[in-house]
Design a protein around this motif. Structure first.
Motif, short mmCIF file in Angstrom:
data_model
loop_
_atom_site.label_atom_id
_atom_site.label_comp_id
_atom_site.label_asym_id
_atom_site.label_seq_id
_atom_site.Cartn_x
_atom_site.Cartn_y
_atom_site.Cartn_z
N PRO A 68 0.81 -1.22 0.00
CA PRO A 68 0.00 0.00 0.00
C PRO A 68 0.84 1.27 0.00
O PRO A 68 0.43 2.29 -0.52
CB PRO A 68 -0.81 -0.14 1.30
N ASP A 69 2.04 1.21 0.60
CA ASP A 69 2.90 2.39 0.61
C ASP A 69 3.73 2.50 -0.66
O ASP A 69 4.62 3.35 -0.76
CB ASP A 69 3.80 2.39 1.85
N GLY A 70 3.48 1.62 -1.64
CA GLY A 70 4.18 1.70 -2.92
C GLY A 70 5.45 0.89 -3.01
O GLY A 70 6.10 0.87 -4.05
N ARG A 71 5.82 0.20 -1.95
CA ARG A 71 7.08 -0.55 -1.97
C ARG A 71 6.96 -1.80 -2.84
O ARG A 71 5.98 -2.53 -2.75
CB ARG A 71 7.49 -0.95 -0.55
N LEU A 72 7.98 -2.02 -3.64
CA LEU A 72 8.05 -3.22 -4.46
C LEU A 72 8.42 -4.41 -3.56
O LEU A 72 9.31 -4.32 -2.72
CB LEU A 72 9.12 -3.04 -5.54
N ARG A 73 7.73 -5.53 -3.78
CA ARG A 73 7.98 -6.74 -2.98
C ARG A 73 8.83 -7.71 -3.81
O ARG A 73 8.40 -8.22 -4.85
CB ARG A 73 6.66 -7.40 -2.60
N VAL A 74 10.05 -7.95 -3.31
CA VAL A 74 10.99 -8.85 -3.99
C VAL A 74 11.21 -10.08 -3.12
O VAL A 74 11.43 -9.96 -1.91
CB VAL A 74 12.34 -8.15 -4.25
N LEU A 75 11.13 -11.25 -3.73
CA LEU A 75 11.42 -12.49 -3.03
C LEU A 75 12.68 -13.11 -3.62
O LEU A 75 12.71 -13.46 -4.80
CB LEU A 75 10.25 -13.47 -3.18
N HIS A 76 13.72 -13.25 -2.80
CA HIS A 76 14.93 -13.96 -3.20
C HIS A 76 14.83 -15.40 -2.72
O HIS A 76 14.47 -15.65 -1.57
CB HIS A 76 16.17 -13.31 -2.57
N LEU A 77 15.16 -16.33 -3.60
CA LEU A 77 15.21 -17.75 -3.25
C LEU A 77 16.66 -18.21 -3.36
O LEU A 77 17.30 -17.96 -4.40
CB LEU A 77 14.36 -18.59 -4.20
N THR A 78 17.18 -18.86 -2.34
CA THR A 78 18.56 -19.34 -2.44
C THR A 78 18.78 -20.64 -1.69
O THR A 78 18.25 -20.86 -0.61
CB THR A 78 19.56 -18.28 -1.93
N GLN A 79 19.49 -21.50 -2.31
CA GLN A 79 20.13 -22.69 -1.75
C GLN A 79 21.30 -22.92 -2.68
O GLN A 79 21.10 -23.18 -3.86
CB GLN A 79 19.16 -23.86 -1.74
N PRO A 80 22.53 -22.68 -2.26
CA PRO A 80 23.12 -22.86 -0.94
C PRO A 80 23.00 -21.66 0.00
O PRO A 80 22.57 -20.58 -0.41
CB PRO A 80 24.60 -23.11 -1.25
N VAL A 81 23.45 -21.92 1.25
CA VAL A 81 23.48 -20.86 2.25
C VAL A 81 24.89 -20.63 2.77
O VAL A 81 25.09 -19.94 3.77
CB VAL A 81 22.54 -21.18 3.43
N ASP A 82 25.90 -21.21 2.10
CA ASP A 82 27.29 -20.89 2.43
C ASP A 82 28.05 -20.66 1.14
O ASP A 82 27.62 -21.04 0.06
CB ASP A 82 27.94 -22.02 3.26
N GLY A 83 29.19 -19.97 1.25
CA GLY A 83 29.98 -19.66 0.07
C GLY A 83 29.61 -18.31 -0.52
O GLY A 83 29.07 -17.43 0.15
N GLY A 84 29.90 -18.14 -1.83
CA GLY A 84 29.74 -16.83 -2.46
C GLY A 84 28.31 -16.41 -2.72
O GLY A 84 27.98 -15.23 -2.63
N VAL A 85 27.43 -17.38 -3.04
CA VAL A 85 26.05 -17.02 -3.39
C VAL A 85 25.35 -16.28 -2.26
O VAL A 85 24.75 -15.22 -2.48
CB VAL A 85 25.25 -18.26 -3.82
#
Length: 391
Positions: free
Chosen positions: A6-23
């Motif tokens: 409602p306040d105009g903010r864009l909603r971004v969903l990041h999905l990630t696996q792995p959870v260690d290292g560079g990614v």
């Protein structure tokens, strides 16, 4: 596409696996920049350090139980993502690396604007039938990615040559050039390795201990290096599935630092940083080392040449899986302190001008803007056409 907050903010969903290292470091940097820009950022990932790092930034962290590799648990992982999508209602999904790219695209299937960022192609990490299946999926799954974001032109070229069809963007990896900075070698080294001779040449490799990163190749080259550079020491910083095997074959001149919360001091303490990867998209470790003013030796895999100033490539690039070439390059640089100092200065200037994380975040924001604008036009167009027909 769902409506923004409602306040105009864009909603971004990041999905990630792995959870260690560079990614996860890339995901954390993007989340930090996007939150600062006023976006509503959700990250779905397995439990671990990534989730702990994201919460203090203000990200909405959602637990997504997922294994690192595809397997029998995949259907349940996809179902969990479908439920999560209904709860979060993102305007855009950004899936990172092969596993999240697989599960995420199966869950979304084009219903929400989707960015897929491979961070090195899955079919390069395996062989035989598994590689063929991975490539077949990437070709098929590309239809459910509105944009394929590669971290180097070389990574994009690999995808094109593999006949993966899609709309491409190249956004080079970036690092925090304020966090990664030069420091006096002697002072840092004394705090990390108090028993080490201050004059001993020190080589550091910062990476997950796994086949991709090639520490076994480095150990294969190390006997030759140690024989030609008396007193030289090698420190492997990181942990991973190959840790026990690497320790079993390492001589006394090789030290294992294990996983560390902050790798910056290890870069600062090094005379030379080495990353002998078998494949990459664009590795972060060489960029981090260069930002700390340290020269690097890296294998000529995707993204490596683009990480380096042109002048450094002849001295700092070696073929992958070639211990003799690696030993020659490392030995030559360890024997020439003035050259190392010059290369370190050139490398820092290059990273400051080309690989600052702020440039990366803005480039990703540009991809989002273009993608969302294109999607909105596509959705509006049929309505406009119908109105024109009835007028």
């Amino acid at each position: 596409m769902h409506q923004p907050e409602p306040d105009g903010r864009l909603r971004v969903l990041h999905l990630t696996q792995p959870v260690d290292g560079g990614v996860p470091r890339v995901v954390t940097d993007l989340a930090r920049a996007q939150l600062a820009a006023g976006l509503h950022v959700t990250v779905a990932c397995p439990a671990g350090r990534l989730a702990d790092d994201l919460r203090p930034l203000g990200a909405d962290v959602r637990h997504w139980a997922a294994t690192r590799s595809p397997g029998p648990s995949l259907p349940a992982e996809v179902r969990r993502l479908v439920r999560l999508l209904g709860e979060v209602r993102p305007d855009l999904v950004h899936a990172h690396s092969a596993k999240a790219g697989l599960a995420g695209r199966l869950a979304v299937r084009g219903r929400i604007p989707t960015v897929f960022q491979p961070h090195a192609w899955s079919f390069e990490a395996v062989g035989g039938t598994t590689a063929a299946l991975a490539l077949r999926w990437e070709r098929f799954g590309a239809r459910w990615a509105d944009r394929l974001v590669c971290v180097s032109e070389a990574e994009r070229t690999t995808g094109v040559r593999a006949r993966i069809a899609g709309r491409w963007s190249v956004v080079p990896n970036g690092i925090d050039t304020e966090r990664f900075h030069p420091a006096p070698v002697g002072t840092v080294r004394a705090s990390l390795l108090p028993g080490l001779d201050p004059a001993a040449p020190l080589v550091v490799c910062v990476a997950r201990l796994c086949r991709q990163k090639g520490q076994d190749v480095l150990l294969g080259a190390w006997a030759d290096i140690a024989a030609k550079v008396p007193g030289a020491r090698l420190v492997l910083v990181g942990d991973g599935p190959d840790g026990e095997r690497l320790r079993s074959r390492a001589p006394e001149s090789v030290l294992f630092a294990g996983a560390v919360d902050d790798a910056v001091p290890w870069y600062q303490a090094a005379d030379l940083v080495v990353l002998p990867s078998r494949w990459e998209g664009m590795a972060l470790s060489p960029l981090e080392a260069l930002a700390c003013g340290r020269p690097v030796v890296v294998t000529d895999v995707d993204g490596a040449r683009e990480s380096l100033p042109t002048a450094l490539a002849p001295l700092c690039l070696v073929p992958a899986e070639d211990p003799a070439a690696l030993a020659g390059a490392v030995t030559g640089l360890l024997r020439d302190p003035l050259l190392r100092e010059s290369l370190g200065h050139q490398g820092r200037r290059h990273v400051l001008s080309t690989h600052d994380v702020r440039r990366t975040a803005e480039a990703v924001a540009g991809v989002y803007r273009e993608l969302l604008t294109t999607t909105r036009r596509a959705r509006v167009a049929p309505t406009e056409r119908r109105e024109s027909i009835h007028s």
